[in-house]
Write a protein that holds these residues in place. Structure first.
Motif, PDB file in Angstrom:
ATOM      1  N   THR A 133     -13.956  -8.870  -1.418  1.00  0.00           N
ATOM      2  CA  THR A 133     -13.972  -8.696  -2.881  1.00  0.00           C
ATOM      3  C   THR A 133     -14.028 -10.050  -3.588  1.00  0.00           C
ATOM      4  N   LEU A 150     -17.394 -11.438  -3.365  1.00  0.00           N
ATOM      5  CA  LEU A 150     -18.297 -10.749  -4.286  1.00  0.00           C
ATOM      6  C   LEU A 150     -18.108 -11.272  -5.702  1.00  0.00           C
ATOM      7  N   LEU A 151     -16.847 -11.456  -6.080  1.00  0.00           N
ATOM      8  CA  LEU A 151     -16.564 -11.918  -7.440  1.00  0.00           C
ATOM      9  C   LEU A 151     -16.966 -13.380  -7.632  1.00  0.00           C
ATOM     10  N   LEU A 172     -11.881 -10.682 -13.369  1.00  0.00           N
ATOM     11  CA  LEU A 172     -11.627  -9.694 -12.307  1.00  0.00           C
ATOM     12  C   LEU A 172     -10.849 -10.312 -11.139  1.00  0.00           C
ATOM     13  N   GLU A 206       0.830  -1.211   0.000  1.00  0.00           N
ATOM     14  CA  GLU A 206       0.000   0.000   0.000  1.00  0.00           C
ATOM     15  C   GLU A 206       0.862   1.258   0.000  1.00  0.00           C
ATOM     16  N   ALA A 252     -17.556  -4.686 -11.190  1.00  0.00           N
ATOM     17  CA  ALA A 252     -18.549  -5.760 -11.117  1.00  0.00           C
ATOM     18  C   ALA A 252     -19.958  -5.170 -11.090  1.00  0.00           C
ATOM     19  N   PRO A 301      -3.006  -5.602  -9.696  1.00  0.00           N
ATOM     20  CA  PRO A 301      -2.776  -4.171  -9.835  1.00  0.00           C
ATOM     21  C   PRO A 301      -1.969  -3.860 -11.109  1.00  0.00           C
ATOM     22  N   LEU A 302      -2.316  -2.751 -11.717  1.00  0.00           N
ATOM     23  CA  LEU A 302      -1.725  -2.223 -12.963  1.00  0.00           C
ATOM     24  C   LEU A 302      -2.220  -2.945 -14.221  1.00  0.00           C
ATOM     25  N   THR A 356       3.324  -3.657  -7.420  1.00  0.00           N
ATOM     26  CA  THR A 356       3.746  -4.277  -8.684  1.00  0.00           C
ATOM     27  C   THR A 356       5.159  -3.907  -9.110  1.00  0.00           C
ATOM     28  N   ASP A 368     -10.711  -6.992   3.304  1.00  0.00           N
ATOM     29  CA  ASP A 368     -11.175  -6.330   2.096  1.00  0.00           C
ATOM     30  C   ASP A 368     -11.048  -7.273   0.901  1.00  0.00           C
ATOM     31  N   LYS A 422     -12.408  -3.115  -8.554  1.00  0.00           N
ATOM     32  CA  LYS A 422     -13.006  -4.384  -9.007  1.00  0.00           C
ATOM     33  C   LYS A 422     -14.487  -4.447  -8.628  1.00  0.00           C
ATOM     34  N   ARG A 423     -14.774  -3.981  -7.420  1.00  0.00           N
ATOM     35  CA  ARG A 423     -16.179  -3.998  -6.972  1.00  0.00           C
ATOM     36  C   ARG A 423     -17.038  -3.077  -7.842  1.00  0.00           C
ATOM     37  N   LEU A 427      -6.714  -5.160   5.066  1.00  0.00           N
ATOM     38  CA  LEU A 427      -6.573  -5.505   3.644  1.00  0.00           C
ATOM     39  C   LEU A 427      -7.046  -6.918   3.358  1.00  0.00           C
ATOM     40  N   LEU A 466     -16.378 -11.916 -13.990  1.00  0.00           N
ATOM     41  CA  LEU A 466     -16.001 -12.005 -12.570  1.00  0.00           C
ATOM     42  C   LEU A 466     -14.739 -12.855 -12.395  1.00  0.00           C
ATOM     43  N   ASP A 472      -2.038   0.706  -8.365  1.00  0.00           N
ATOM     44  CA  ASP A 472      -0.874  -0.014  -7.828  1.00  0.00           C
ATOM     45  C   ASP A 472      -1.138  -0.530  -6.417  1.00  0.00           C
ATOM     46  N   ARG A 473      -2.035   0.188  -5.683  1.00  0.00           N
ATOM     47  CA  ARG A 473      -2.307  -0.216  -4.296  1.00  0.00           C
ATOM     48  C   ARG A 473      -3.410  -1.269  -4.260  1.00  0.00           C
ATOM     49  N   PRO A 474      -3.195  -2.380  -3.552  1.00  0.00           N
ATOM     50  CA  PRO A 474      -4.172  -3.470  -3.543  1.00  0.00           C
ATOM     51  C   PRO A 474      -5.555  -3.041  -3.060  1.00  0.00           C
ATOM     52  N   SER A 475      -5.625  -2.154  -2.072  1.00  0.00           N
ATOM     53  CA  SER A 475      -6.930  -1.769  -1.530  1.00  0.00           C
ATOM     54  C   SER A 475      -7.744  -1.014  -2.586  1.00  0.00           C
ATOM     55  N   THR A 476      -7.078  -0.126  -3.332  1.00  0.00           N
ATOM     56  CA  THR A 476      -7.780   0.626  -4.384  1.00  0.00           C
ATOM     57  C   THR A 476      -8.200  -0.322  -5.507  1.00  0.00           C
ATOM     58  N   ASN A 495      -9.083  -3.373  -5.186  1.00  0.00           N
ATOM     59  CA  ASN A 495     -10.296  -4.071  -4.733  1.00  0.00           C
ATOM     60  C   ASN A 495     -11.531  -3.199  -4.931  1.00  0.00           C
TER      61      ASN A 495
END
Lengths: 483, 211
Positions: free
Chosen positions: A357, A360-361, B51, A269, B96, B56-57, A274, A353, B92-93, A350, B48, B83-87, B89
């Motif tokens: 997700t 949900l997917l 997704l 974060e 969807a 990330p990226l 990546t 979260d 992705k939501r 995280l 799905l 790049d940030r995993p939380s963003t 996610n």
């Protein structure tokens, strides 16, 4: 050219083969001496080379052994110096703590003794006054006068009773005062007893420490003299220290790995999930750097506390500077621990979260369910994140032991390897020599017929020579020649 | 000395060269024409799945195939994940959610412009400059162009992988299976002539090889 074509120089291949074999054997026989010399030269050169290599390796092993001995003795000397220094510090503490108050204690003891003496003097029993009335009474009683003596006697009796009563009162009062004085002496006695008891404990402690120091000094002297026994003890201790410190470092590494797992994911974060540096993720490298910084801070803290001595520069700093350094490293460690606790919490957030997700997917509703005891794992992770940096501080101690003992262990391993190498070279050298002899014998094997003929011929010649030497005519002619 | 200089210069040049992207770009074309519009709900499963696989990226876009597919208007949802995993996610939501809305509101189109969709996909993924480029076509692969649409254009598919998903058999294919086979073969030839790789996955329960 084929073998079959070689056998065609006569119409009969068998004859051709026999002729060729005879020619070959003849050639080998003629070249026998040269071939033997060549084999001998080659194998001798190899054997000499191996022997030389063995000598060289043995020499290197001796030098390494001497160096290892020096290293071991130096390490042992340093360790003993530290132990003796610590024991002296303890003795110093004891002396400072107990004997620094000695003048005050001596004064108090003196005062108490003076007080006791004074009280004792005061408490001396005063003998009661001797009755001076008896003779006077007798004189008065012998006076011959009517009724006069009786009245006098009555007055005297009265006075005597009165005086006796007063004397008894005085005596009781004096006894009471004496008892009070004696009672007053008790705390002084107790104080003296306690003080002397404390002195005794201190003296016994100092004596015990002195015995320990004496023992360490004897060992130190043995090390300084470079005795084999001391060397053997140091060597075995070094091996034990090496394996124990390695075990502790392995445990610490496992702790660091857990620490890494706690912070690697949330680091994505901060630095992105990546990007790569070389083959490794930047987030992983960042997490590793944080752990390494914590370990380094731990090293500096231990150095500043003079528990370890890996950096002489830190150990040589002034006390004021060292205290500052302790404060700074502690603050940095505290910050690191707080960051780690935060990252551990972030990791859990995280994770939840991501699970939500994924659920949900997958169109799975169970993923969104919240476990009511979930806070326990979150708190445990945060606690671990906070505590592990401080636990890693203590890695400095086994690390120092590991580094010091590693030199000795590497030296011992090197000595073992060199010894084995020297042995192998020696075996190869001897093997080459014997191989030369074997090769000569193998060369002679197909030449057994000419060699047998040669042996027969030589024997015949010898017999003939002996026979000629033992002929009578020959003896006479010899005698003539001698005469 | 000279060799050292050469090695140093080579290292410097290597260090200065732009980094090779490792991300993936996925463009999913969903056929909404004719009878195939009924299959659209199955497309949601693939979306799905994609997704859940993307990182990330990575870039992802879902577009519909209808009468005229070579247009940005046909893109239902698109995202380049942060790049940030939380963003990622969160993205992705949201993605969807948009896809779900598209599935609910979709209407059958009278014609099928697959080539136009492919051209749009190539353009989109080339712009994103992703390391790996995947075009997924959820269709029966029967192109049916409206009058006036010119699609006889060679495709530049170098570095692309084109995957046809859920290629259902038409009523006419049942009469003559050669039609179905020749249709698929024609698409394979077209993709490979363009320099791309061609694959067909009809079993949607076995998407493990995808992405």
């Amino acid at each position: 050219m084929h073998m079959t074509s070689l056998l065609t120089f006569t119409p009969w291949p068998a004859v051709s083969a026999a002729i060729m074999l005879a020619l070959l054997i003849a050639a080998l026989y003629l070249a026998r001496h040269t071939a033997h010399q060549a084999i001998h030269a080659a194998t001798s050169a190899l054997a000499r080379g191996f022997r030389l290599a063995a000598h060289s390796v043995t020499h290197a092993e001796e030098r390494l052994s001497a160096r290892n001995r020096d290293v071991l003795l130096a390490a042992g000397r340093e360790a003993k110096e530290r132990v003796v220094e610590r024991e002296f510090a303890r003795v110093g503490d004891t002396v400072r703590k107990d004997l620094a108050n000695y003048p005050d204690m001596h004064r108090r003891l003196g005062e108490a003794i003076i007080r006791i003496e004074e009280d004792q003097e005061k408490a001396v029993e005063v003998p009661p006054e001797a009755p001076g009335w008896a003779k006077a009474i007798a004189v008065v009683a012998n006076i011959d006068s009517r009724n006069t003596g009786t009245e006098i006697l009555a007055d005297i009796h009265k006075s005597m009773v009165k005086a006796h009563g007063e004397a008894m009162n005085d005596y009781r009062k004096a006894s009471g005062e004496r008892h009070a004085l004696l009672r007053k002496m008790m705390p002084d006695w107790r104080m003296i007893q306690e003080t002397l008891g404390r002195v005794n404990t201190s003296v016994v402690s100092v004596i015990e420490r002195a015995l320990v120091i004496d023992r360490h000094m004897q060992e130190y002297e043995a090390i300084v003299r470079g005795e084999d026994r001391a060397l053997s003890v140091l060597s075995s201790s070094s091996l034990v220290h090496f394996f124990v410190s390695m075990l502790v470092l392995a445990v610490a590494t496992a702790g660091a790995a857990i620490n890494f797992t706690l912070i690697a994911r949330p680091m994505a974060e901060m630095v992105g999930g990546t990007s790569f540096i070389g083959l490794f993720r930047t987030a992983d490298i960042a997490a590793l750097v944080i752990i390494m910084v914590e370990v380094s801070m731990g090293l500096f803290l231990m150095e500043s506390l003079r528990i370890t001595r890996l950096f002489p520069v830190i150990g040589a700093l002034s006390d004021k500077m060292r205290v500052r350094m302790i404060g700074i490293t502690l603050v940095i460690l505290l910050l690191m621990a707080s960051i780690e606790a935060g990252l551990a919490y972030m990791r859990e957030v995280l994770l939840q979260d991501e699970l939500a997700t994924s659920a949900l997917l997958r169109s799975d509703n169970t993923g969104a369910m919240v476990n009511e005891h979930h806070w326990i794992t979150t708190m445990a992770q945060m606690g671990m994140g906070f505590v592990l940096p401080f636990a890693l501080v203590f890695v400095a101690i086994p690390f120092e032991t590991f580094v010091h003992s590693l030199r000795t262990v590497l030296g011992l391993t090197g000595i073992g390897v060199l010894r084995a190498l020297a042995l192998i070279f020696r075996v190869f050298g001897n093997g080459c020599r014997h191989l030369g002899t074997l090769a000569q014998r193998l060369y002679d094997l197909p030449l057994f017929v000419p060699l047998w003929i040669e042996a027969r011929h030589t024997t015949a010649q010898q017999i003939e020579r002996i026979a000629r030497a033992t002929k009578p005519g020959h003896d006479e002619s010899l005698r003539e020649v001698q005469l | 000395m000279k060799s050292r200089f050469v090695v140093g210069a080579a290292l410097l040049l290597t260090a200065c060269s732009p980094p090779v992207p490792h991300n993936t770009g996925v463009y999913l074309l969903v056929d909404t024409s004719g009878s195939y519009a009924k299959q659209v709900t199955k497309a949601q499963q693939i979306i799905l799945f994609a997704l859940s696989r993307l990182q990330p990226l990575d870039s992802f876009a879902v577009a519909r195939i209808d009468t005229a597919s070579f247009t940005e208007k046909n893109i239902v949802a698109k995202a380049t994940f942060d790049d940030r995993p939380s963003t990622t996610n969160l993205q992705k939501r949201a993605f969807a959610g948009r896809v779900e809305k598209f599935i609910d509101d979709t209407k059958a189109a009278p014609f099928t412009d697959i080539t136009g969709g492919l051209l749009q996909a190539i353009e989109f993924l080339n712009e994103k400059q992703t390391g790996r480029k995947e075009i997924l076509i959820f269709s029966d692969m029967k192109e049916d162009l409206a009058k006036g649409y010119m699609r006889n254009i060679p495709l530049d598919l170098k570095g692309f992988e084109v995957v046809a998903l859920n290629v259902t058999k038409l009523r006419s294919d049942n009469f003559d299976p050669r039609e179905y086979l020749s249709r698929l073969e024609a698409w394979r030839a077209k993709v490979e002539q363009g320099g791309g790789r061609w694959r067909v996955i009809n079993d949607l329960d076995r998407l493990d090889g995808l992405l």
